[in-house]
Design a protein around this motif. Structure first.
Motif: not given
Length: 211
Positions: A56-78
């Motif tokens: 799951c982590m490999a697939g998530l990183r492939e679509v930059k999902g880890d960065r996406l989650i971090g960016r959303r949370l930094a902006g207070g987005r659910p």
């Protein structure tokens, strides 16, 4: 009033179609995509997940999902994580002696359950904390679990989301594990709300209303 836009993140893991249908029934306008910008801009992001933590982590990183989650949370987005989509939010997972780094939004280790019967599969009650919004009106209901790993020992007083998270626990055999977390814009469940009947539908409605 127009429906809230929710993206279900498509990164090759999870029961995607059933998640999409369940969130649509909860009143949202849902898109299934791996597009970074679309997922960043949506009112809510749902991160599903089944199978092995490392995959799951490999697939998530492939679509930059880890960065996406971090960016959303930094902006207070659910963000809502489900099953392994919850587990990858923690610092690391250990499966078959292999340690994999997670998104590290919360400290904690995902490890194999120590109950006599694993996987933990079926309906279970949960121990809901006071002040919950996610479980409003369904505090005493049962939810559907299917997993062999979880966060079994976790104490988190505070983090950069300023308030201590609300942690829901569940019991399987003698093993106690984290069943759900509410922490500002970041919410997660170890169980599958999309497979949890009326209670799961109510939980998803609660989340969509919060967006």
């Amino acid at each position: 009033m127009s429906a809230k836009r929710v993206v279900v993140l498509d990164y090759g893991s999870g029961n995607l179609r059933s998640a999409v249908r369940a969130v649509e029934r909860a009143g949202a306008e849902v898109t299934l995509t791996s597009d970074f910008d679309a997922a960043l801009e949506a009112a809510g992001l749902l991160v599903p997940g089944v199978g092995a933590y490392a995959a799951c982590m490999a697939g998530l990183r492939e679509v930059k999902g880890d960065r996406l989650i971090g960016r959303r949370l930094a902006g207070g987005r659910p963000v809502l994580g489900i099953c392994v989509g919850m587990q990858i939010l923690f610092a690391r997972g250990v499966e078959h002696g292999v340690e994999t780094e997670g998104c590290d939004e919360w400290p904690g280790v995902v490890e194999r359950l120590q109950a006599p019967v694993v996987p933990h599969m079926g309906w279970n009650t949960v121990d809901v904390p006071a002040g919950t919004n996610l479980f409003a009106g369904i505090e005493h209901e049962r939810f559907y679990f299917v997993h062999s790993y979880g966060v079994r020992d976790w104490t988190l007083v505070t983090n950069d989301r300023t308030k201590a998270p609300l942690v829901t626990w569940a019991q399987h055999g003698d093993d106690r594990f984290v069943a759900a977390v509410e922490n500002g814009p970041l919410t997660a469940t170890q169980f599958h709300p999309e497979k949890s009947g009326d209670a799961g539908a109510a939980l998803l409605r609660n989340w969509v209303r919060s967006l």
